[in-house]
Design a protein around this motif. Structure first.
Motif, PDB file in Angstrom:
ATOM      1  N   GLY A  61       0.786  -1.226   0.000  1.00 31.71           N
ATOM      2  CA  GLY A  61       0.000   0.000   0.000  1.00 31.71           C
ATOM      3  C   GLY A  61       0.819   1.278   0.000  1.00 31.71           C
ATOM      4  O   GLY A  61       0.268   2.365   0.109  1.00 31.71           O
ATOM      5  N   ILE A  62       2.139   1.181  -0.126  1.00 31.87           N
ATOM      6  CA  ILE A  62       3.002   2.360  -0.171  1.00 31.87           C
ATOM      7  C   ILE A  62       3.447   2.605  -1.614  1.00 31.87           C
ATOM      8  O   ILE A  62       4.023   1.718  -2.249  1.00 31.87           O
ATOM      9  CB  ILE A  62       4.246   2.182   0.738  1.00 31.87           C
ATOM     10  CG1 ILE A  62       3.839   1.926   2.181  1.00 31.87           C
ATOM     11  CG2 ILE A  62       5.193   3.368   0.620  1.00 31.87           C
ATOM     12  CD1 ILE A  62       3.086   3.072   2.828  1.00 31.87           C
ATOM     13  N   ALA A  63       3.185   3.794  -2.121  1.00 37.76           N
ATOM     14  CA  ALA A  63       3.614   4.146  -3.483  1.00 37.76           C
ATOM     15  C   ALA A  63       5.143   4.162  -3.533  1.00 37.76           C
ATOM     16  O   ALA A  63       5.798   4.564  -2.573  1.00 37.76           O
ATOM     17  CB  ALA A  63       3.056   5.505  -3.865  1.00 37.76           C
ATOM     18  N   HIS A  64       5.706   3.690  -4.640  1.00 41.22           N
ATOM     19  CA  HIS A  64       7.153   3.622  -4.796  1.00 41.22           C
ATOM     20  C   HIS A  64       7.492   3.561  -6.282  1.00 41.22           C
ATOM     21  O   HIS A  64       6.602   3.739  -7.106  1.00 41.22           O
ATOM     22  CB  HIS A  64       7.730   2.419  -4.029  1.00 41.22           C
ATOM     23  CG  HIS A  64       7.214   1.093  -4.479  1.00 41.22           C
ATOM     24  ND1 HIS A  64       5.982   0.596  -4.106  1.00 41.22           N
ATOM     25  CD2 HIS A  64       7.764   0.142  -5.276  1.00 41.22           C
ATOM     26  CE1 HIS A  64       5.800  -0.598  -4.639  1.00 41.22           C
ATOM     27  NE2 HIS A  64       6.867  -0.898  -5.369  1.00 41.22           N
ATOM     28  N   VAL A  65       8.745   3.356  -6.625  1.00 44.08           N
ATOM     29  CA  VAL A  65       9.150   3.209  -8.028  1.00 44.08           C
ATOM     30  C   VAL A  65       9.890   1.896  -8.223  1.00 44.08           C
ATOM     31  O   VAL A  65      10.518   1.377  -7.298  1.00 44.08           O
ATOM     32  CB  VAL A  65      10.042   4.380  -8.517  1.00 44.08           C
ATOM     33  CG1 VAL A  65       9.276   5.684  -8.521  1.00 44.08           C
ATOM     34  CG2 VAL A  65      11.305   4.496  -7.724  1.00 44.08           C
ATOM     35  N   VAL A  66       9.780   1.369  -9.429  1.00 40.74           N
ATOM     36  CA  VAL A  66      10.516   0.175  -9.829  1.00 40.74           C
ATOM     37  C   VAL A  66      11.514   0.620 -10.885  1.00 40.74           C
ATOM     38  O   VAL A  66      11.170   1.363 -11.799  1.00 40.74           O
ATOM     39  CB  VAL A  66       9.583  -0.900 -10.414  1.00 40.74           C
ATOM     40  CG1 VAL A  66      10.370  -2.137 -10.826  1.00 40.74           C
ATOM     41  CG2 VAL A  66       8.501  -1.271  -9.429  1.00 40.74           C
ATOM     42  N   THR A  67      12.763   0.183 -10.757  1.00 36.31           N
ATOM     43  CA  THR A  67      13.800   0.578 -11.705  1.00 36.31           C
ATOM     44  C   THR A  67      14.522  -0.645 -12.253  1.00 36.31           C
ATOM     45  O   THR A  67      14.655  -1.655 -11.569  1.00 36.31           O
ATOM     46  CB  THR A  67      14.839   1.510 -11.040  1.00 36.31           C
ATOM     47  OG1 THR A  67      15.531   0.793 -10.023  1.00 36.31           O
ATOM     48  CG2 THR A  67      14.174   2.737 -10.446  1.00 36.31           C
TER      49      THR A  67
END
Length: 94
Positions: A61-67
């Protein structure tokens, strides 16, 4: 085939807009390496990950980024398999 008479849930405009933005990939260059960066919205964050930037947990439920690497040095499949989930602020300062 008969039609369903059930009402479909209506999504709010904000929800669909957030989903649209969450799927936008971009390319960034860090220390001479090209990276593909894809945001993950809070609604899409369904698993827990460890951030490589700080070593902390990215909870469900925590917004984040995938790289992942965008230069294809190891091949697209290997680069995609080596993708990492980062806190947004950790990626910005990396």
């Amino acid at each position: 085939m008969p039609r369903s008479h059930r009402r479909r849930p209506e999504s709010s405009g904000d929800d669909s807009f957030e989903r649209l933005l969450a799927g936008w990939k971009r390319t960034e260059t860090r220390r001479g390496v090209e990276w593909t960066v894809q945001p993950v919205s809070a609604a899409q964050a369904q698993k827990q990950y460890t951030c490589p930037g700080c070593g902390g947990q990215i909870d469900v439920g925590i917004a984040h980024v995938v790289t992942w690497r965008a230069d294809g040095v190891l091949g697209d499949a290997a680069d995609l398999a080596a993708r990492r989930h980062w806190h947004q602020h950790c990626w910005k300062v990396a």
